[in-house]
Write a protein that holds these residues in place. Structure first.
Motif, PDB file in Angstrom:
ATOM      1  N   LEU A 241     101.172 -13.030  75.466  1.00  0.00           N
ATOM      2  CA  LEU A 241     101.260 -13.486  74.118  1.00  0.00           C
ATOM      3  C   LEU A 241     102.750 -13.095  73.590  1.00  0.00           C
ATOM      4  N   PHE A 242     103.174 -12.175  73.917  1.00  0.00           N
ATOM      5  CA  PHE A 242     104.476 -11.796  73.381  1.00  0.00           C
ATOM      6  C   PHE A 242     105.813 -12.457  74.144  1.00  0.00           C
ATOM      7  N   THR A 243     105.395 -12.864  75.216  1.00  0.00           N
ATOM      8  CA  THR A 243     106.495 -13.901  75.848  1.00  0.00           C
ATOM      9  C   THR A 243     106.477 -15.211  75.879  1.00  0.00           C
ATOM     10  N   GLY A 244     105.580 -15.592  74.870  1.00  0.00           N
ATOM     11  CA  GLY A 244     105.512 -16.920  74.440  1.00  0.00           C
ATOM     12  C   GLY A 244     104.663 -17.899  75.465  1.00  0.00           C
ATOM     13  N   ALA A 245     103.928 -17.055  76.439  1.00  0.00           N
ATOM     14  CA  ALA A 245     103.454 -18.029  77.600  1.00  0.00           C
ATOM     15  C   ALA A 245     101.853 -18.321  77.072  1.00  0.00           C
ATOM     16  N   VAL A 246     101.675 -18.212  75.971  1.00  0.00           N
ATOM     17  CA  VAL A 246     100.398 -18.837  75.433  1.00  0.00           C
ATOM     18  C   VAL A 246     100.446 -20.347  75.012  1.00  0.00           C
ATOM     19  N   GLN A 247      99.144 -20.781  74.906  1.00  0.00           N
ATOM     20  CA  GLN A 247      99.084 -22.140  74.605  1.00  0.00           C
ATOM     21  C   GLN A 247      98.890 -22.410  73.147  1.00  0.00           C
ATOM     22  N   ASP A 248      98.441 -21.527  72.638  1.00  0.00           N
ATOM     23  CA  ASP A 248      98.362 -22.227  70.934  1.00  0.00           C
ATOM     24  C   ASP A 248      99.332 -21.610  70.130  1.00  0.00           C
ATOM     25  N   GLN A 249      99.855 -22.592  69.407  1.00  0.00           N
ATOM     26  CA  GLN A 249     100.903 -22.510  68.498  1.00  0.00           C
ATOM     27  C   GLN A 249     100.624 -21.302  67.385  1.00  0.00           C
ATOM     28  N   ARG A 250      99.514 -21.566  66.982  1.00  0.00           N
ATOM     29  CA  ARG A 250      98.726 -20.393  65.898  1.00  0.00           C
ATOM     30  C   ARG A 250      99.073 -19.260  66.444  1.00  0.00           C
ATOM     31  N   THR A 251      98.862 -18.955  67.793  1.00  0.00           N
ATOM     32  CA  THR A 251      98.822 -17.476  68.038  1.00  0.00           C
ATOM     33  C   THR A 251     100.312 -17.290  68.276  1.00  0.00           C
ATOM     34  N   ARG A 252     101.047 -17.962  68.709  1.00  0.00           N
ATOM     35  CA  ARG A 252     102.460 -17.642  68.613  1.00  0.00           C
ATOM     36  C   ARG A 252     103.069 -17.432  67.312  1.00  0.00           C
ATOM     37  N   ASP A 253     102.630 -18.176  66.152  1.00  0.00           N
ATOM     38  CA  ASP A 253     102.884 -17.842  65.175  1.00  0.00           C
ATOM     39  C   ASP A 253     102.665 -16.523  64.472  1.00  0.00           C
ATOM     40  N   TYR A 254     101.262 -16.147  64.758  1.00  0.00           N
ATOM     41  CA  TYR A 254     100.802 -14.821  64.306  1.00  0.00           C
ATOM     42  C   TYR A 254     101.718 -13.695  64.888  1.00  0.00           C
ATOM     43  N   VAL A 255     101.866 -13.670  66.273  1.00  0.00           N
ATOM     44  CA  VAL A 255     102.252 -12.504  66.996  1.00  0.00           C
ATOM     45  C   VAL A 255     103.575 -12.372  66.476  1.00  0.00           C
ATOM     46  N   GLU A 256     104.390 -13.473  66.145  1.00  0.00           N
ATOM     47  CA  GLU A 256     105.804 -13.407  65.688  1.00  0.00           C
ATOM     48  C   GLU A 256     105.895 -13.043  64.208  1.00  0.00           C
ATOM     49  N   GLY A 257     104.799 -13.157  63.353  1.00  0.00           N
ATOM     50  CA  GLY A 257     104.887 -12.811  62.061  1.00  0.00           C
ATOM     51  C   GLY A 257     105.355 -13.977  61.299  1.00  0.00           C
ATOM     52  N   ARG A 258     105.119 -15.157  61.871  1.00  0.00           N
ATOM     53  CA  ARG A 258     105.286 -16.448  61.026  1.00  0.00           C
ATOM     54  C   ARG A 258     103.941 -17.096  60.490  1.00  0.00           C
ATOM     55  N   PHE A 259     103.308 -16.314  59.945  1.00  0.00           N
ATOM     56  CA  PHE A 259     101.853 -16.497  59.638  1.00  0.00           C
ATOM     57  C   PHE A 259     101.819 -16.588  58.247  1.00  0.00           C
ATOM     58  N   GLY A 260     101.024 -17.773  57.667  1.00  0.00           N
ATOM     59  CA  GLY A 260     100.549 -17.853  56.247  1.00  0.00           C
ATOM     60  C   GLY A 260     101.499 -17.990  55.322  1.00  0.00           C
TER      61      GLY A 260
END
Lengths: 260, 312
Positions: A241-260
């Motif tokens: 999740l944290f190295t960006g190896a996930v598929q969904d853009q929303r997950t990446r955004d949330y984890v990196e605090g770029r959400f909402g």
């Protein structure tokens, strides 16, 4: 929907299949499927109203407290469908819960921890003494309260009460521990102590960790699911999740605090 | 908007600070009114106590003998040969009826309170609450009437005793009278226990009853004890129903089928027939002082318990 079997080949400790939860007309959780393996910490992250707490309630059959809550789908605990379990009390004893706000029952510290063993029928004082001490030690609270075991549990500080709650959840010897945003009312130092406790506990029980703190999931969870608006967006090995190896853009955004 | 204006510095405001405006007078007036309202309750109670004491003082200074008053079962204030003023039989009457009433009322009211607070919900709960509060409003003379006309023949029939007006009768009547208010207070005490305690207990696998017994009742302990003591106070002070249902005969009871007489009923029945200022009249006021003292102690204890002497 086909669930992916665990790579180790072990049967999952808890398996959720196509779970949908409604409160009256409002869908709190839609078609969620996931599995929790033996002796892992399974993190669940996501913003408010993502359905995280509802999931825990359904697992522990706490949906029975709320008549407006409707649960569809299957939850298999040790392969047994909990939706069909008649003795929900027996089930709940296997699955300990820690709520967001610490609940020190208005009993003495000792009685708080001894409650579950007593309910299960342990009467012998020396047996209880052993259980109480072991659980308080495992929750990293023993040293602070050993001289005042007879003081009211509800008079302890917030962080102590939360560890008391964990000790109480452990006293029923559960196979699984569910923590719902346990660090909300706890200071950072105590949070760290509890996190260390959880890492130790992993050897004995499976843990579901619902948390608002993305970094807490990173520190603790082996695998993490990202929930959003009642859907499980995806489940992955936490580090991915944290190295960006996930598929969904929303997950990446949330984890990196770029959400909402 | 107005707040903003008030906060912004404006010279005219400052000059008005040393003048008292209508708000200030209104505030003072409200304070004085509240003070009068609050203090008057205390003044009335002290007034009643002083009045009762003055009326009873003549007896305490004259005919009063401690050992006779408290330990003699003979209450013969109108005897031609020698008047005696012994309260023992009357105290035994009050105590036995109140005690029996609590045997009836405590299980009923606690059971009802637990059912309403923990097991019922929604419409059923509201209906039960309203009904029970309605029961509390039945006048005591109606209860006495029930004791006299319904319970009396029933007891004679069932137990084959000559008189149905006795401790059993009055105890049941008084118990049923006290139960609604006790239920109401006890239910409040149970509802005051936070829901998170219930959830925590049930989430760890406690059954409903285990949760109630191990967590809810200990948490509500003080309130429940307060409810019971309130019932005791009610039974102690109740007059009319007790007068009608006990049989009103002076007796040291040996079984629940004995007729007795209560302290309160004695005052109610005899005060109208005495000459104002006579020994008998003053002795009745002495009983009043005694009742006042006991009720005061019961209420004080109830208050201390409800506030929580939280030890052990």
């Amino acid at each position: 929907m086909v669930t992916v079997t665990a790579p180790q080949g072990a049967t999952p400790h808890l398996e959720v299949r196509d779970l949908t939860i409604h409160y009256k007309q409002f869908a709190a959780l839609e078609n969620v499927s996931l599995e929790v393996r033996q002796n892992e910490i399974f993190g669940i992250i996501g913003p408010a109203n993502a359905g995280k707490t509802s999931l825990l309630k359904a697992i522990n059959r706490m949906d029975l407290f709320d008549s407006s809550m409707r649960v569809e789908g299957q939850i298999l605990f040790n392969g047994i469908n909990t939706r069909k379990v008649r003795n929900v009390y027996g089930l709940r004893r296997q699955i300990g819960v820690v709520f967001p706000l610490p609940v020190g029952l208005p009993l003495s510290v000792y009685d708080n921890v001894a409650l579950a063993p007593r309910l299960a029928g342990t009467k012998n004082r020396s047996d209880l003494d052993v259980i109480v001490e072991r659980c308080l030690r495992r929750a990293a609270l023993w040293d602070e309260v050993k001289d005042r075991l007879m003081a009211l549990g509800s008079l302890l500080s917030g962080g102590q009460q939360q560890r008391l709650t964990i000790a109480r959840a452990l006293s029923q010897e559960p196979q699984m521990l569910m923590l719902d945003e346990f660090s909300i009312a706890v200071d950072p130092v105590t949070t760290m102590r509890i996190e260390d406790v959880l890492k130790e506990l992993k050897k004995e029980v499976s843990i579901i960790l619902v948390t608002n703190l993305v970094q807490q999931a990173r520190r603790l969870a082996d695998r993490t699911a990202f929930f959003l608006d009642g859907k499980c967006i995806e489940t992955a090995v936490t580090e991915d999740l944290f190295t960006g190896a996930v598929q969904d853009q929303r997950t990446r955004d949330y984890v990196e605090g770029r959400f909402g | 908007m107005e707040q903003n204006q008030a906060q912004s510095p404006s010279p005219p405001l400052d000059t008005r600070f040393d003048r008292l405006n209508s708000d200030w007078y209104f505030d003072k007036l409200a304070q004085v009114l509240m003070f009068i309202g609050g203090i008057s309750v205390i003044v009335f109670i002290i007034g009643i106590f002083v009045f009762v004491s003055i009326e009873g003082f003549g007896f305490l200074a004259g005919k009063f003998e401690f050992s006779e008053f408290f330990f003699s079962p003979d209450w013969r204030p109108t005897s031609q040969t020698k008047e005696t003023y012994g309260l023992l039989a009357l105290m035994a009457g009050t105590a036995s009826v109140t005690g029996f009433a609590m045997l009836v009322a405590v299980p009923f009211s606690l059971g009802a309170a637990i059912y309403i607070a923990e097991f019922s919900s929604g419409k059923k709960r509201e209906f039960l609450k309203v009904t029970i509060e309605l029961l509390a409003a039945i006048p005591s003379v109606v209860w006495g009437f029930i004791g006299l006309t319904i319970m009396n023949p029933l007891i004679i029939q069932i137990f084959h005793v000559p008189v149905g007006l006795n401790i059993l009768n009055a105890g049941i009547i008084l118990g049923l009278m006290a139960a609604p208010i006790m239920t109401s207070i006890a239910e409040d005490a149970l509802k005051a226990v936070p829901d998170r305690y219930r959830e925590a207990a049930e989430a760890m696998g406690a059954t409903r009853w285990q949760m109630i017994y191990k967590v809810i009742l200990p948490a509500a302990k003080n309130g429940l004890l307060g409810a019971i003591l309130l019932g005791v106070g009610r039974g102690f002070g109740e007059t009319m129903a007790v007068l009608m249902a006990t049989g009103h005969s002076i007796n040291l009871p040996t079984s629940v089928f004995d007729s007795v007489r209560a302290l309160t009923a004695t005052i109610a029945a005899e005060l109208g027939e005495t000459a104002v200022g006579s020994d008998h009249y003053q002795a009745l006021f002495a009983i009043g002082i005694f009742l006042f003292a006991v009720t005061f102690v019961i209420n004080l204890v109830a208050d201390l318990i409800v506030r929580g002497v939280r030890k052990g």
